[in-house]
Motif scaffolding. Structure first.
Motif, PDB file in Angstrom:
ATOM      1  N   MET A 117      13.786  67.979  34.116  1.00  0.00           N
ATOM      2  CA  MET A 117      15.196  67.828  34.487  1.00  0.00           C
ATOM      3  C   MET A 117      16.099  68.541  33.482  1.00  0.00           C
ATOM      4  N   GLU A 118      15.757  68.431  32.209  1.00  0.00           N
ATOM      5  CA  GLU A 118      16.506  69.159  31.185  1.00  0.00           C
ATOM      6  C   GLU A 118      16.369  70.662  31.405  1.00  0.00           C
ATOM      7  N   GLY A 119      15.158  71.098  31.664  1.00  0.00           N
ATOM      8  CA  GLY A 119      14.904  72.523  31.853  1.00  0.00           C
ATOM      9  C   GLY A 119      15.600  73.089  33.072  1.00  0.00           C
ATOM     10  N   VAL A 120      15.602  72.337  34.165  1.00  0.00           N
ATOM     11  CA  VAL A 120      16.267  72.789  35.387  1.00  0.00           C
ATOM     12  C   VAL A 120      17.762  72.964  35.134  1.00  0.00           C
ATOM     13  N   ILE A 148      15.120  80.114  34.931  1.00  0.00           N
ATOM     14  CA  ILE A 148      13.731  80.378  35.283  1.00  0.00           C
ATOM     15  C   ILE A 148      12.984  79.083  35.607  1.00  0.00           C
ATOM     16  N   ILE A 149      13.297  78.007  34.887  1.00  0.00           N
ATOM     17  CA  ILE A 149      12.653  76.720  35.179  1.00  0.00           C
ATOM     18  C   ILE A 149      13.160  76.187  36.510  1.00  0.00           C
ATOM     19  N   TYR A 190      10.841  75.311  39.660  1.00  0.00           N
ATOM     20  CA  TYR A 190      10.937  73.956  40.203  1.00  0.00           C
ATOM     21  C   TYR A 190      11.190  74.009  41.710  1.00  0.00           C
ATOM     22  N   THR A 191      12.118  74.863  42.110  1.00  0.00           N
ATOM     23  CA  THR A 191      12.437  75.028  43.531  1.00  0.00           C
ATOM     24  C   THR A 191      11.224  75.549  44.292  1.00  0.00           C
TER      25      THR A 191
END
Length: 196
Positions: free
Chosen positions: A110-113, A118-119, A123-124
């Motif tokens: 969640m932090e990375g998104v 790129i995260i 994720y998507t």
């Protein structure tokens, strides 16, 4: 373990403990027992390392789980439960490493998104891959005359995935709730609704 793999594994452990932003290059060097030059021999920046770590330890695991279960010989319900429980369960970095719980992993993602495009992109892609897998399992169940045919499989796959994600979010807020029991119960209830 070679130096590059050691850097990646130690960095992932740091990310799980401190988050992406709060891990410095100095932290990475110390945990990996390398010099600054040793770091730059393998990675041209912390962001390059971040992407490599996320791809290796998170998205490769998630996507390989889906690929393996596509070949699984179980019933559609067993496939659905297996993929979801495998994705939310504990994973292990390596033979010598401790287990990582999915709650910590999800919080990190969640932090990375939020902070890294790129995260967010990975994720998507993962969620579309999972959605397509669930739809395929439902279509398989309909072809076997197990699942009702009056329900659109894409819409139903979205409901199942939404239930899965919602259960994970509830678990993050209420970690005392046993996620495997809750997820099994949700799948059973949904399955009872969609079967003939």
């Amino acid at each position: 373990m070679d130096t590059k793999s050691r850097i990646m594994e130690e960095t992932f452990k740091l990310f799980l403990k401190k988050g992406f932003v709060d891990v410095s290059l100095n932290d990475i060097r110390k945990a990996s027992t390398i010099t600054t030059g040793g770091f730059y021999y393998h990675f041209d920046s912390k962001d390059t390392l971040l992407v490599a770590v996320i791809e290796k330890y998170i998205f490769n695991y998630f996507n390989s789980t889906i690929r393996q279960i596509r070949d699984f010989e179980g019933t559609p319900k067993e496939k659905l439960k297996t993929v979801i429980l495998s994705i939310i369960g504990e994973t292990q970095l390596s033979e010598s490493s401790e287990k990582i719980d999915y709650r910590t992993l999800h919080l990190l993602l969640m932090e990375g998104v939020q902070k890294y495009e790129i995260i967010s992109k990975h994720y998507t892609e993962f969620y579309y891959n999972l959605l397509n897998f669930i739809k395929d399992v439902l279509d398989e169940g309909a072809a076997q005359d197990i699942i009702r045919r009056d329900i659109d499989s894409t819409e139903l796959a979205t409901v199942i995935q939404t239930s899965m994600v919602g259960t994970v979010l509830m678990w993050i807020a209420m970690p005392e709730m046993p996620i495997e029991n809750r997820m099994n119960s949700n799948i059973d209830h949904l399955w009872n609704y969609i079967t003939k």
